[in-house]
Design a protein around this motif. Structure first.
Motif, short mmCIF file in Angstrom:
data_model
loop_
_atom_site.label_atom_id
_atom_site.label_comp_id
_atom_site.label_asym_id
_atom_site.label_seq_id
_atom_site.Cartn_x
_atom_site.Cartn_y
_atom_site.Cartn_z
N ILE A 139 0.84 -1.20 0.00
CA ILE A 139 0.00 0.00 0.00
C ILE A 139 0.87 1.25 0.00
CG2 ILE A 139 -1.52 1.37 1.47
CD1 ILE A 139 -3.00 -1.08 2.17
N ASP A 150 -0.95 6.34 -5.70
CA ASP A 150 -2.36 6.39 -5.34
C ASP A 150 -3.18 6.87 -6.52
OD1 ASP A 150 -4.69 6.36 -4.14
OD2 ASP A 150 -4.15 7.64 -2.46
N ILE A 184 -6.46 6.56 -7.04
CA ILE A 184 -7.79 7.09 -6.73
C ILE A 184 -7.72 8.60 -6.52
CG2 ILE A 184 -9.67 7.05 -5.08
CD1 ILE A 184 -9.03 4.15 -4.57
N VAL A 185 -6.81 9.02 -5.66
CA VAL A 185 -6.72 10.45 -5.35
C VAL A 185 -6.32 11.23 -6.60
CG1 VAL A 185 -5.47 12.12 -3.98
CG2 VAL A 185 -6.19 10.02 -2.94
N ILE A 189 -9.43 11.45 -9.04
CA ILE A 189 -10.49 12.33 -8.55
C ILE A 189 -10.04 13.79 -8.59
CG2 ILE A 189 -11.91 12.89 -6.56
CD1 ILE A 189 -12.79 10.41 -7.85
N LEU A 211 -11.85 16.83 -10.54
CA LEU A 211 -12.45 17.93 -9.78
C LEU A 211 -11.79 19.28 -10.04
CD1 LEU A 211 -13.28 16.52 -6.26
CD2 LEU A 211 -14.79 16.98 -8.14
N ILE A 261 -18.57 12.87 -4.22
CA ILE A 261 -17.33 12.44 -4.86
C ILE A 261 -16.13 12.72 -3.96
CG2 ILE A 261 -15.83 12.80 -6.84
CD1 ILE A 261 -18.27 13.56 -8.43
N THR A 301 -12.99 10.28 -1.15
CA THR A 301 -11.60 10.43 -1.57
C THR A 301 -10.75 11.00 -0.44
OG1 THR A 301 -12.52 10.98 -3.70
CG2 THR A 301 -10.18 11.27 -3.43
N HIS A 349 -10.16 8.31 2.09
CA HIS A 349 -9.16 7.38 1.56
C HIS A 349 -7.75 7.96 1.72
CE1 HIS A 349 -7.26 4.66 -1.29
NE2 HIS A 349 -6.74 5.72 -1.87
N ALA A 350 -7.59 9.26 1.40
CA ALA A 350 -6.27 9.88 1.49
C ALA A 350 -5.80 9.94 2.94
CB ALA A 350 -6.30 11.28 0.88
N ARG A 356 -4.70 6.47 4.06
CA ARG A 356 -3.39 6.15 3.47
C ARG A 356 -2.28 6.87 4.20
NH1 ARG A 356 -1.97 4.03 -1.65
NH2 ARG A 356 -0.17 5.41 -1.68
#
Lengths: 165, 104
Positions: free
Chosen positions: A8, A13, A15-16, A19, A23, B76, B80, B83-84, B87
């Protein structure tokens, strides 16, 4: 630590990053909306500039310095901040040249060829755009100075080599 | 009382319920990741339901559309962010709550 946790930590990353890439254009569009509607709704030059600067900060936080410095560099930030101050004070001094007070927008109707109320509205909009430029660039360069410690990443190694010699 | 008002009251009550459970989870759960689990999921749904209730109360108008856009943005962005944060906790070496990690 077990293998899964190490995996991990080491992987990028996605996903970040994704997104943020979705955005950021909407955040910048919203900042332009806040600047344009500063006359008759909450907002204005400062708030819109802060939102625009925050979108740049988000880009740098998610994509890293090396990848995103082509979008906005520190030199461009300095140029933008002085451009914003130039727009602000230029409109003010233009009113002085047209025999009014400093930032007396009504005088702009002489050169813009519109009536008094429109000239005031356009003058305020111009000043707000200048403030937005300056605030965006200054927010961004404060963030860069704090996060990199004033030294451009990549130049640290050169300095270390020079000191060891 | 019209149908839209009743619908908005129901949505707001659901939002308050999920805020309440998320806060209880934040206060009672044992470690960083389980607390993040409670607030991340609960708050997302609570904010969505509350904004949906406000949009129903406003009806079809520009303000209602803006509220719906804010709701989609939150839906949205909030997972996120959760999640950040999780992590970042994993990177900085926060131990998950497991049998071998319990000390006291």
């Amino acid at each position: 630590m077990n293998g899964f946790a190490e995996m991990i930590i080491k992987t990028e990353d996605i996903i970040v990053k994704t997104i943020a890439r979705i955005l950021i254009p909407f955040i910048q569009l919203f900042s332009l909306y806040v600047i344009m509607h500063g006359h008759y709704s909450p907002g204005g030059g400062f708030q819109g500039g802060v939102i625009m600067g925050a979108s740049l900060v988000l880009l740098f936080l998610t994509h890293g310095y090396e990848e995103s410095k082509e979008r906005m560099s520190e030199k461009a930030a300095i140029l933008f901040s002085s451009t914003g101050v130039l727009i602000y004070s230029g409109i003010g001094l233009l009113c002085l040249l047209l025999l009014g007070n400093y930032l007396d927008y009504g005088r702009l109707s002489l050169i813009l060829n519109v009536d008094l109320a429109h000239a005031r509205s356009l003058g305020i909009l111009g000043v707000e755009i200048g403030v937005g430029f300056a605030v965006m660039a200054v927010m961004f360069s404060i963030f860069l100075d704090i996060s990199t410690g004033g030294i451009e990443p990549g130049e640290e190694k050169k300095n270390e080599k020079a000191s060891t010699r | 009382m019209s149908f839209m008002t009743v619908l908005s009251i129901l949505c707001l009550l659901g939002g308050f319920f999920f805020f309440f459970t998320a806060t209880i989870g934040l206060l009672r759960f044992p470690d960083f990741f389980t607390r993040l689990h409670a607030t991340g999921k609960g708050d997302t749904l609570a904010v969505f339901l509350s904004l949906l209730g406000l949009a129903f109360y406003e009806g079809i108008s520009l303000t209602g559309l803006k509220i719906l856009i804010i709701a989609i943005f939150m839906f949205i962005a909030q997972p996120t962010a959760t999640h950040a944060i999780s992590r970042a906790g994993m990177r900085s070496g926060v131990k998950p709550w497991m049998k071998e990690n319990i000390e006291s």
